[in-house]
Scaffold this motif. Structure first.
Motif, PDB file in Angstrom:
ATOM      1  N   CYS A  50     -23.990   8.938   0.777  1.00  0.00           N
ATOM      2  CA  CYS A  50     -23.865   7.615   0.156  1.00  0.00           C
ATOM      3  C   CYS A  50     -23.361   7.650  -1.292  1.00  0.00           C
ATOM      4  O   CYS A  50     -23.965   8.280  -2.170  1.00  0.00           O
ATOM      5  N   PHE A  67     -22.206   4.439  -2.374  1.00  0.00           N
ATOM      6  CA  PHE A  67     -21.962   2.996  -2.471  1.00  0.00           C
ATOM      7  C   PHE A  67     -22.011   2.517  -3.920  1.00  0.00           C
ATOM      8  O   PHE A  67     -21.348   1.558  -4.284  1.00  0.00           O
ATOM      9  N   CYS A  68     -22.874   3.143  -4.722  1.00  0.00           N
ATOM     10  CA  CYS A  68     -22.941   2.696  -6.111  1.00  0.00           C
ATOM     11  C   CYS A  68     -22.825   3.897  -7.034  1.00  0.00           C
ATOM     12  O   CYS A  68     -22.736   5.041  -6.602  1.00  0.00           O
ATOM     13  N   TRP A  75     -24.781   5.558  -8.758  1.00  0.00           N
ATOM     14  CA  TRP A  75     -25.742   6.653  -8.730  1.00  0.00           C
ATOM     15  C   TRP A  75     -25.151   7.838  -7.974  1.00  0.00           C
ATOM     16  O   TRP A  75     -25.535   8.975  -8.210  1.00  0.00           O
ATOM     17  N   GLU A  76     -24.255   7.551  -7.053  1.00  0.00           N
ATOM     18  CA  GLU A  76     -23.580   8.585  -6.256  1.00  0.00           C
ATOM     19  C   GLU A  76     -24.564   9.660  -5.804  1.00  0.00           C
ATOM     20  O   GLU A  76     -24.443  10.835  -6.149  1.00  0.00           O
ATOM     21  N   CYS A  77     -25.512   9.242  -5.007  1.00  0.00           N
ATOM     22  CA  CYS A  77     -26.606  10.133  -4.606  1.00  0.00           C
ATOM     23  C   CYS A  77     -26.168  11.165  -3.570  1.00  0.00           C
ATOM     24  O   CYS A  77     -26.817  12.193  -3.424  1.00  0.00           O
ATOM     25  N   VAL A 127     -26.657  11.225  -0.506  1.00  0.00           N
ATOM     26  CA  VAL A 127     -27.690  11.455   0.515  1.00  0.00           C
ATOM     27  C   VAL A 127     -27.225  10.839   1.834  1.00  0.00           C
ATOM     28  O   VAL A 127     -26.427   9.900   1.860  1.00  0.00           O
ATOM     29  N   ARG A 132     -27.994   8.555   4.329  1.00  0.00           N
ATOM     30  CA  ARG A 132     -28.887   7.415   4.594  1.00  0.00           C
ATOM     31  C   ARG A 132     -28.978   7.120   6.085  1.00  0.00           C
ATOM     32  O   ARG A 132     -29.927   6.472   6.528  1.00  0.00           O
ATOM     33  N   ALA A 171     -31.470   6.813  -5.190  1.00  0.00           N
ATOM     34  CA  ALA A 171     -32.138   6.007  -6.217  1.00  0.00           C
ATOM     35  C   ALA A 171     -32.631   4.664  -5.678  1.00  0.00           C
ATOM     36  O   ALA A 171     -33.620   4.114  -6.160  1.00  0.00           O
ATOM     37  N   CYS A 172     -31.940   4.139  -4.670  1.00  0.00           N
ATOM     38  CA  CYS A 172     -32.367   2.843  -4.113  1.00  0.00           C
ATOM     39  C   CYS A 172     -33.505   2.994  -3.100  1.00  0.00           C
ATOM     40  O   CYS A 172     -34.103   2.010  -2.682  1.00  0.00           O
ATOM     41  N   LEU A 201     -25.746  -2.096  -1.669  1.00  0.00           N
ATOM     42  CA  LEU A 201     -26.592  -1.151  -0.930  1.00  0.00           C
ATOM     43  C   LEU A 201     -26.480  -1.380   0.575  1.00  0.00           C
ATOM     44  O   LEU A 201     -26.802  -0.509   1.375  1.00  0.00           O
TER      45      LEU A 201
HETATM   46  S1  SF4 Z   1     -28.618   4.296  -5.105  1.00  0.00           S
HETATM   47 FE1  SF4 Z   1     -28.577   3.961  -2.887  1.00  0.00          FE
HETATM   48  S2  SF4 Z   1     -26.639   2.837  -2.566  1.00  0.00           S
HETATM   49 FE2  SF4 Z   1     -26.470   3.814  -4.586  1.00  0.00          FE
HETATM   50  S3  SF4 Z   1     -25.462   5.767  -4.158  1.00  0.00           S
HETATM   51 FE3  SF4 Z   1     -27.695   6.122  -4.152  1.00  0.00          FE
HETATM   52  S4  SF4 Z   1     -28.275   5.993  -1.999  1.00  0.00           S
HETATM   53 FE4  SF4 Z   1     -26.244   5.026  -2.209  1.00  0.00          FE
END
Ligand code: SF4
Length: 419
Positions: free
Chosen positions: A103, A105-106, A108-110, A112, A114, A122-123, A209
């Protein structure tokens, strides 16, 4: 002429110019972008393509999309028939679904997954999207609430942690709300629009998200989806206002263009997103309603636990301006943050997008953790535990006036609809 067209706000030249595409889609004179996407044939099978291939296909098809959008906008071409096979619309939906597996999507560029949910970002969300409620919003800007409300679909969860969040109960609790899939979202959008809403307002929390679910819902709506009775029954508990018994539709042609469902897609977002997501959203969103709260200092980190805020939002806004997107920016005036946040935000807007309407909002109140009565209140938030003073609000408005921003018509517009 529709009552929406007779609103006094459309006589404000700068507002009308900045939102001209949105206005035409809202009145069904133009098709929404998701309808145009459905007419652009794809050169691959989106359901089986990987993220890299889908992203390359999106880049390849974007110039075709933009050329058709321009031709339709200038009246040189009608919408045309949907593609017989997969289209750019399915490319968007499949790309969003693939992105969910790493993911980004935002901002944070995690990275992960999902979809499988082994780790959360982070979400703290997995693949499931949840909606708190859906309703005809009569509190949005006049251009959006119009005469029949803004068709608002309210998601839970957020990627920012604003201490003062006014929707803190739904933005901070991932388990809040009701799980929805693309069919439920498409049904809500269909129903709200056919009941007279002027747009579909995707909001939260933060809608990005839930990009995978939203893009799939638009893929349904762009391909002739109409809700079955069981779809309607499933979303009934989510409908939260007095309009729920309204007969469909206000007028037989409302929400309809060239034989199919039509609605401007309104992206009501904190815009804490990167360019790859914007490139996708650009093909689906007809009008943007971003928040721009914090200046370039440490306020976003201290008050919202969000690093790289100013650079991310300004980069996103600059791209939207470069793409000539329809846009209305919101800025919330916070107590003790006029010099560090309001002034630099307004300065940046005046320097980079002076023609974009700005709603300078005066309704801040200390909520959630910024409220001293809340058990999570911290002394570091004491400075925002009050209303903004009249002097602070005056300073914000005076600064905007000095800069020549287009803000008065959208910030002070509580007069009668047609005055
Ligand atoms: S905060 Fe959530 S939506 Fe944003 S990049 Fe991380 S996992 Fe994806």
């Amino acid at each position: 002429m529709q009552p929406f067209e007779r609103l006094w706000i459309w006589r404000e030249e700068r507002v009308a110019r900045a939102l001209s595409w949105y206005r035409q889609v809202a009145t069904d004179r133009m098709p929404a972008k998701f309808r145009i996407c459905a007419t652009i044939p794809a050169g691959l099978e989106p359901a089986s393509a990987d993220e890299r291939a889908l992203s390359a296909e999106l880049d390849r098809l974007t110039p075709f999309f933009l050329a058709r959008l321009r031709a339709i906008r200038e009246g040189r071409e009608p919408l045309g028939a949907p593609a017989a096979g997969p289209s750019l619309l399915e490319v968007c939906a499949s790309l969003a679904a693939r992105m969910l597996e790493r993911c980004t999507f935002c901002r944070w560029e995690c990275w992960v997954d999902r979809l499988r949910g082994r780790r959360v970002g982070a979400c703290r969300l997995g693949a499931e999207s949840r909606v708190s409620c859906a309703f005809h919003h009569s509190g949005e800007e006049l251009v959006f609430r119009g005469t029949h409300g803004s068709g608002t679909i309210f998601f839970t969860s957020c990627n920012m942690r604003c201490a003062f969040c006014q929707n803190g109960d739904i933005s901070t609790d991932c388990g809040n709300g009701t799980p929805v899939g693309p069919r439920e979202l498409a049904t809500l959008a269909f129903r709200l629009r056919r009941e007279g809403c002027h747009n579909i307002n995707w909001v939260g929390g933060e809608p990005v998200l839930h990009l995978h679910t939203i893009a799939s819902a638009l893929a349904l709506l762009g391909r002739g989806f109409e809700p079955e009775p069981e779809d309607r029954m499933r979303v009934e508990p989510l409908l939260a206002d007095r309009f729920q018994d309204w007969p469909e539709a206000v007028s037989a042609g409302h929400g309809w263009h060239a034989g199919g469902f039509n609605a401007p897609i309104l992206w009501n977002s904190n815009l804490f997103v990167g360019e790859s997501v914007l490139r996708l959203l650009r093909l689906l969103v007809d009008v943007w309603l971003p928040d721009f709260k914090f200046g370039p200092g440490r306020c976003a980190v201290r008050l919202a636990r969000t690093p790289r805020y100013f650079e991310t939002v300004t980069r996103a806004l600059a791209l939207l301006a470069q793409w000539d997107e329809n846009l209305l920016v919101r800025h919330l005036v916070m107590p003790a943050h006029v010099d560090c946040c309001t002034r630099p935000v307004l300065d940046w807007l005046a320097a980079h997008m002076p023609h974009v309407p700005v709603n300078i909002m005066d309704q801040y109140r200390p909520d959630m953790f910024a409220d001293p009565r809340h058990p999570g209140f911290r002394e570091e938030w004491r400075e925002i535990a009050r209303l903004p003073s009249a002097r602070e609000l005056d300073a914000a408005f005076a600064h905007a006036r000095r800069l020549g921003l287009c803000f008065e018509a959208v910030s002070f517009e509580k007069r009668a609809l047609y005055a």
